[in-house]
Design an enzyme around this catalytic site. Structure first.
Site, PDB file in Angstrom:
ATOM      1  N   SER A  44       0.788  -1.227   0.000  1.00 29.01           N
ATOM      2  CA  SER A  44       0.000   0.000   0.000  1.00 29.01           C
ATOM      3  C   SER A  44       0.820   1.277   0.000  1.00 29.01           C
ATOM      4  O   SER A  44       0.309   2.323  -0.368  1.00 29.01           O
ATOM      5  CB  SER A  44      -0.942   0.012   1.196  1.00 29.01           C
ATOM      6  OG  SER A  44      -0.198   0.185   2.378  1.00 29.01           O
TER       7      SER A  44
ATOM      8  N   LYS B 138     -12.025  -0.675   2.507  1.00 30.83           N
ATOM      9  CA  LYS B 138     -11.314   0.166   1.541  1.00 30.83           C
ATOM     10  C   LYS B 138     -12.157   0.254   0.262  1.00 30.83           C
ATOM     11  O   LYS B 138     -13.162   0.955   0.258  1.00 30.83           O
ATOM     12  CB  LYS B 138      -9.882  -0.332   1.395  1.00 30.83           C
ATOM     13  CG  LYS B 138      -9.110  -0.033   2.707  1.00 30.83           C
ATOM     14  CD  LYS B 138      -7.717  -0.573   2.831  1.00 30.83           C
ATOM     15  CE  LYS B 138      -7.167  -0.212   4.224  1.00 30.83           C
ATOM     16  NZ  LYS B 138      -5.920  -0.896   4.575  1.00 30.83           N
TER      17      LYS B 138
ATOM     18  N   HIS C 202      -5.511  -4.131  -0.565  1.00 28.91           N
ATOM     19  CA  HIS C 202      -5.491  -2.983  -1.482  1.00 28.91           C
ATOM     20  C   HIS C 202      -5.795  -3.385  -2.922  1.00 28.91           C
ATOM     21  O   HIS C 202      -5.495  -2.631  -3.853  1.00 28.91           O
ATOM     22  CB  HIS C 202      -4.152  -2.253  -1.392  1.00 28.91           C
ATOM     23  CG  HIS C 202      -3.995  -1.546  -0.091  1.00 28.91           C
ATOM     24  ND1 HIS C 202      -4.543  -0.310   0.164  1.00 28.91           N
ATOM     25  CD2 HIS C 202      -3.435  -1.949   1.069  1.00 28.91           C
ATOM     26  CE1 HIS C 202      -4.293   0.036   1.409  1.00 28.91           C
ATOM     27  NE2 HIS C 202      -3.620  -0.938   1.994  1.00 28.91           N
TER      28      HIS C 202
ATOM     29  N   THR D 189     -10.263  -6.776   2.974  1.00 27.97           N
ATOM     30  CA  THR D 189     -11.003  -5.853   3.834  1.00 27.97           C
ATOM     31  C   THR D 189     -12.290  -5.427   3.146  1.00 27.97           C
ATOM     32  O   THR D 189     -12.384  -5.431   1.917  1.00 27.97           O
ATOM     33  CB  THR D 189     -10.175  -4.602   4.170  1.00 27.97           C
ATOM     34  OG1 THR D 189     -10.916  -3.794   5.087  1.00 27.97           O
ATOM     35  CG2 THR D 189      -9.889  -3.759   2.936  1.00 27.97           C
TER      36      THR D 189
HETATM   37  C1  LIG Z   1      -5.517  -1.363   5.982  1.00 28.40           C
HETATM   38  C2  LIG Z   1      -4.777  -2.675   5.896  1.00 28.40           C
HETATM   39  C3  LIG Z   1      -5.175  -3.777   6.637  1.00 28.40           C
HETATM   40  C4  LIG Z   1      -6.237  -3.668   7.690  1.00 28.40           C
HETATM   41  O1  LIG Z   1      -7.497  -3.586   7.143  1.00 28.40           O
HETATM   42  P1  LIG Z   1      -8.639  -2.794   7.960  1.00 28.40           P
HETATM   43  O2  LIG Z   1      -9.888  -3.338   7.431  1.00 28.40           O
HETATM   44  O3  LIG Z   1      -8.407  -1.352   7.704  1.00 28.40           O
HETATM   45  O4  LIG Z   1      -8.430  -3.124   9.412  1.00 28.40           O
HETATM   46  C5  LIG Z   1      -4.575  -4.995   6.403  1.00 28.40           C
HETATM   47  N1  LIG Z   1      -3.584  -5.135   5.504  1.00 28.40           N
HETATM   48  C6  LIG Z   1      -3.133  -4.080   4.802  1.00 28.40           C
HETATM   49  C7  LIG Z   1      -2.048  -4.285   3.824  1.00 28.40           C
HETATM   50  C8  LIG Z   1      -3.701  -2.816   4.983  1.00 28.40           C
HETATM   51  O5  LIG Z   1      -3.226  -1.768   4.308  1.00 28.40           O
END
Ligand SMILES: *Cc1c(COP(=O)(O)O)cnc(C)c1O
Length: 407
Positions: free
Chosen positions: A188, A247, A216, A244
């Site tokens: 990311s 995002k 991501h 997730t």
């Molecule tokens: C943001 C992120 C997470 C965590 O996800 P959330 O749903 O925001 O808790 C996990 N892995 C990576 C690579 C991230 O950038």
């Protein structure tokens, strides 16, 4: 010990290093994102957000909002319990089916966030498989690192995206020793992408499981938004796909998708899955609607990519240095924490543009940056104002430009 002095001194140290975190207080405007109001004390000012992970604007998509309103009216506010004790609602089960289908896996398991899913799944798998060694990419996200640490399993950190280093570490272990290769698809902060196929080949050769964080990438890549592994036809070769809902899908929550037995194993042994209240049914319904929409609609993904291409080209024309990568993340390198924060402050104060400075420890010292995330909901005028403001500030702050730029 004087506890308060300890806290204050630690914070002063952070401030001196330029690493003290200041949060922008935003009031999002449904239907108007990426535009929002910024609150500062009693003052408010309009801002355009250029650093959100609501990559496609799904957080205000009508299908998502309608599903959430409907579920809120049908089911009320909260789930009312842990998944084990009365908190597994119909909406949760439907969402898990939607996720398993997205990744072509037998089952999926929902967590309260992506962070918790990595922490709980890696902690449980690596902790419970006897003698398991975790081979972890050096740039893995904090949630994966914490999960691996929590497992107390032996861990080997391989150089970021370096297949030779990964192979030499795999080869140093007995073939019959359990191994788990943990890595991400899109990283990311730099926006680079892992060589997933080659990593799967090594996993096969050395008898390892694979755990891929597609946080991501889900919603953004692949014909149905299944991520980079979907785009490259590799989903069936990954043991665990993690993602997730917070995002690109625009809501909140995290998950893993895997075989029925692996999912059931994590469901049965992960404390971070069981001992916490389930997400509200409305959240599950909204996330399911978002996933469903992005499975069939490619317009958001196409507009997203063309917006990214355009912003990159406009930065190039001004000679503003940004790291080339094959993803949607545009890291504009500043290389100094104080300058990075200063530029971010000026962007906000003078131009109504919000880009959070990314400093240590999120990225290594000396690589401080502005991480720009264009979205399909940024208008042409938004892009013009961003580029104009960055051009101004690059001159005002006498920052280096790339050679051969048309200035
Ligand atoms: C943001 C992120 C997470 C965590 O996800 P959330 O749903 O925001 O808790 C996990 N892995 C990576 C690579 C991230 O950038």
């Amino acid at each position: 010990m004087n506890y308060q002095d300890f806290f204050a001194a630690s914070l002063d140290q952070l401030r001196d290093d330029g690493n003290y975190r200041v949060f922008a207080e935003l009031e999002r405007k449904c239907g108007d994102f990426p535009h929002a109001q910024a609150h500062d004390g009693g003052d408010t000012a309009p801002v355009t957000i250029w650093c959100s992970n609501d990559y496609l604007g799904m957080g205000q998509h009508p299908a998502v909002l309608e599903a959430m309103h409907d579920a809120l009216d049908r089911c009320g506010a909260g789930a009312g319990g842990t998944r084990n004790i009365s908190g597994t609602t119909h909406d949760h089960v439907q969402l898990e089916a939607e996720l398993a289908d997205l990744h072509g896996k037998e089952d999926a398991l929902l967590f309260t966030s992506g962070y918790v899913s990595n922490w709980a799944a890696l902690g449980t798998l690596a902790g419970k498989i006897p003698g398991c060694v975790v081979l972890s990419d050096a740039l893995n996200h904090a949630s994966m690192i914490e999960g691996i640490r929590h497992s107390k399993a032996e861990r080997m950190i391989w150089k970021h995206n370096d297949l030779n280093d990964l192979e030499s570490k795999l080869a140093s272990l007995p073939l019959n020793q359990p191994k788990l290769i943990a890595f991400e698809s899109v990283y990311s902060m730099d926006g680079d992408i892992a060589p997933i196929k080659e990593i799967c080949d090594l996993a096969d050769k050395y008898n390892a499981m694979t755990y891929l964080d597609e946080v991501h990438a889900v919603g953004l890549y692949g014909p149905r938004g299944g991520g980079i592994a979907e785009r490259e036809g590799l989903m069936d070769r990954i043991t665990v796909i993690e993602g997730t809902l917070g995002k690109a899908f625009g809501v909140v929550g995290g998950y893993i998708a895997a075989s029925a037995d692996l999912s059931d194993f994590v469901r049965s042994f992960a404390s971070g899955f069981i001992f916490t209240t389930a997400l509200p049914p409305a959240v599950a319904a909204g996330a399911a609607a978002s996933i469903r929409h992005l499975k069939s609609s490619t317009a958001e993904r196409e507009d997203h990519q063309s917006r990214v291409t355009e912003v990159r080209a406009r930065l190039d024309a001004l000679g503003i240095p940004h790291t080339e990568n094959p993803s949607h993340i545009i890291p504009v390198m500043v290389g100094d924490p104080v300058k990075c924060k200063y530029i971010s402050d000026l962007l906000l104060q003078d131009h109504g543009i919000y880009i959070q400075p990314i400093n240590y420890p999120t990225v290594p010292k000396g690589t401080e940056r502005l991480r720009i995330t264009p979205s399909p909901v940024h208008s042409q005028e938004d892009v013009d104002r961003l580029i104009g403001a960055l051009g101004n500030l690059w001159s005002q702050c006498e920052l280096a430009r790339m050679p051969m730029a048309a200035q």
